[in-house]
Scaffold this motif. Structure first.
Motif, PDB file in Angstrom:
ATOM      1  N   GLU A 109       3.162   7.804 -12.180  1.00  0.00           N
ATOM      2  CA  GLU A 109       2.411   7.052 -11.172  1.00  0.00           C
ATOM      3  C   GLU A 109       3.356   6.361 -10.191  1.00  0.00           C
ATOM      4  OE1 GLU A 109       0.100   7.619 -14.855  1.00  0.00           O
ATOM      5  OE2 GLU A 109       2.072   6.751 -14.469  1.00  0.00           O
ATOM      6  N   CYS A 111       6.532   7.276  -9.564  1.00  0.00           N
ATOM      7  CA  CYS A 111       7.233   8.316  -8.801  1.00  0.00           C
ATOM      8  C   CYS A 111       6.361   8.847  -7.666  1.00  0.00           C
ATOM      9  CB  CYS A 111       7.660   9.444  -9.721  1.00  0.00           C
ATOM     10  SG  CYS A 111       8.919   8.959 -10.932  1.00  0.00           S
ATOM     11  N   CYS A 112       5.062   9.016  -7.924  1.00  0.00           N
ATOM     12  CA  CYS A 112       4.165   9.481  -6.868  1.00  0.00           C
ATOM     13  C   CYS A 112       4.047   8.449  -5.752  1.00  0.00           C
ATOM     14  CB  CYS A 112       2.787   9.810  -7.446  1.00  0.00           C
ATOM     15  SG  CYS A 112       2.721  11.388  -8.324  1.00  0.00           S
ATOM     16  N   ARG A 116       4.997   9.001  -1.911  1.00  0.00           N
ATOM     17  CA  ARG A 116       4.061   8.705  -0.821  1.00  0.00           C
ATOM     18  C   ARG A 116       4.696   7.827   0.252  1.00  0.00           C
ATOM     19  NH1 ARG A 116       0.857   4.834   0.792  1.00  0.00           N
ATOM     20  NH2 ARG A 116       1.371   3.473  -0.962  1.00  0.00           N
ATOM     21  N   TYR A 131       8.403  13.428  -6.026  1.00  0.00           N
ATOM     22  CA  TYR A 131       7.261  14.199  -6.533  1.00  0.00           C
ATOM     23  C   TYR A 131       7.706  15.160  -7.642  1.00  0.00           C
ATOM     24  CZ  TYR A 131       4.190  12.457  -2.849  1.00  0.00           C
ATOM     25  OH  TYR A 131       3.430  11.652  -2.035  1.00  0.00           O
ATOM     26  N   ALA A 134       8.167  13.136 -10.717  1.00  0.00           N
ATOM     27  CA  ALA A 134       6.876  12.803 -11.345  1.00  0.00           C
ATOM     28  C   ALA A 134       6.448  13.895 -12.311  1.00  0.00           C
ATOM     29  CB  ALA A 134       5.814  12.598 -10.271  1.00  0.00           C
ATOM     30  N   CYS A 150      -1.145  12.465 -11.792  1.00  0.00           N
ATOM     31  CA  CYS A 150       0.193  12.189 -11.253  1.00  0.00           C
ATOM     32  C   CYS A 150       1.273  13.030 -11.923  1.00  0.00           C
ATOM     33  CB  CYS A 150       0.532  10.695 -11.382  1.00  0.00           C
ATOM     34  SG  CYS A 150      -0.409   9.658 -10.235  1.00  0.00           S
ATOM     35  N   VAL A 154      -1.376  15.765  -8.189  1.00  0.00           N
ATOM     36  CA  VAL A 154      -0.945  14.969  -7.026  1.00  0.00           C
ATOM     37  C   VAL A 154       0.418  15.423  -6.498  1.00  0.00           C
ATOM     38  CG1 VAL A 154      -0.278  12.659  -6.224  1.00  0.00           C
ATOM     39  CG2 VAL A 154      -2.369  12.961  -7.566  1.00  0.00           C
ATOM     40  N   PRO A 155       1.457  15.503  -7.353  1.00  0.00           N
ATOM     41  CA  PRO A 155       2.745  15.949  -6.812  1.00  0.00           C
ATOM     42  C   PRO A 155       2.714  17.372  -6.267  1.00  0.00           C
ATOM     43  CG  PRO A 155       2.880  15.667  -9.200  1.00  0.00           C
ATOM     44  CD  PRO A 155       1.582  15.099  -8.767  1.00  0.00           C
ATOM     45  N   GLN A 158       1.085  17.245  -2.855  1.00  0.00           N
ATOM     46  CA  GLN A 158       1.956  16.586  -1.884  1.00  0.00           C
ATOM     47  C   GLN A 158       3.203  17.404  -1.567  1.00  0.00           C
ATOM     48  OE1 GLN A 158      -0.727  14.533  -1.067  1.00  0.00           O
ATOM     49  NE2 GLN A 158       1.068  13.548  -0.171  1.00  0.00           N
TER      50      GLN A 158
END
Length: 201
Positions: A109, A111-112, A116, A131, A134, A150, A154-155, A158
């Motif tokens: 979380e 690391c994300c 960001r 990312y 993560a 996460c 998410v990574p 992204q």
């Protein structure tokens, strides 16, 4: 016990959103000391009420006293970062996230969030690093709040954006395909599907 089961807390009906903050403020006015966990949740209530300066000060005081549970310490670093970002103090927001590494190994979380913030500053290679980190964070037995997305979705999503911003459409499309494999019906994936479909090969 630690379990892979996810628990979501939802209110059954609208509540008094100011109730908890009033309770904490009354305790402080009456001279009642707040235990470490209560200090943490008081700071969160200030944050939820968009009192960023006061919340940041409360999170810093909680961390300074050093009596918090490790998961609350890490959470406080994340929440402090959020407050500082809202105040436009991005460098301090990054420092707050990095300070969470004093309490335990990096969490996905955190690391994300680092990814960001770096992405928002157009520091795409830094964002890529965080990312990727993560996704490689060791699994820890934790009773704290975790966001499973996460670790993968998410990574991956992204990283698609980061590589596209750097001009590498092949890598961007590859990460899009990985994200689609995880959550094919997610709105962001559906949007990217349409976006990549209209690009020339």
């Amino acid at each position: 016990i630690c379990s892979p089961i996810a628990v979501t807390h939802r209110k059954m009906r609208p509540g008094d959103t100011d109730r908890n903050l009033r309770i904490f403020q009354r305790m402080i006015q009456e001279g009642q000391p707040l235990e470490p966990r209560m200090q943490y949740y008081y700071a969160r209530e200030l944050m939820f009420h968009h009192q960023e300066e006061e919340a940041a000060a409360a999170f810093r005081q909680f961390l300074k006293e050093g009596q918090g549970w490790v998961e609350n310490n890490i959470g406080a670093c994340q929440d402090l970062s959020c407050c500082l970002e809202r105040l436009g103090r991005t460098k301090e927001a990054l420092d707050a996230l990095f300070s969470s590494f004093r309490y335990d190994c990096p969490r996905p979380e955190v690391c994300c969030e680092l990814g960001r913030l770096f992405y928002a500053q157009k520091q795409y290679r830094m964002a890529i690093y965080w990312y990727e980190t993560a996704m490689s964070c060791p699994q820890v037995d934790s009773m704290g709040f975790q966001s499973p997305d996460c670790r993968d979705f998410v990574p991956t999503l992204q990283l698609c954006l980061c590589w596209f911003a750097l001009g590498d459409r092949k890598k961007a499309r590859a990460f899009h395909e990985k994200a689609r494999a995880i959550k094919p019906n997610d709105p962001a994936v559906v949007h990217n599907d349409a976006f990549f479909a209209q690009l020339p090969d």
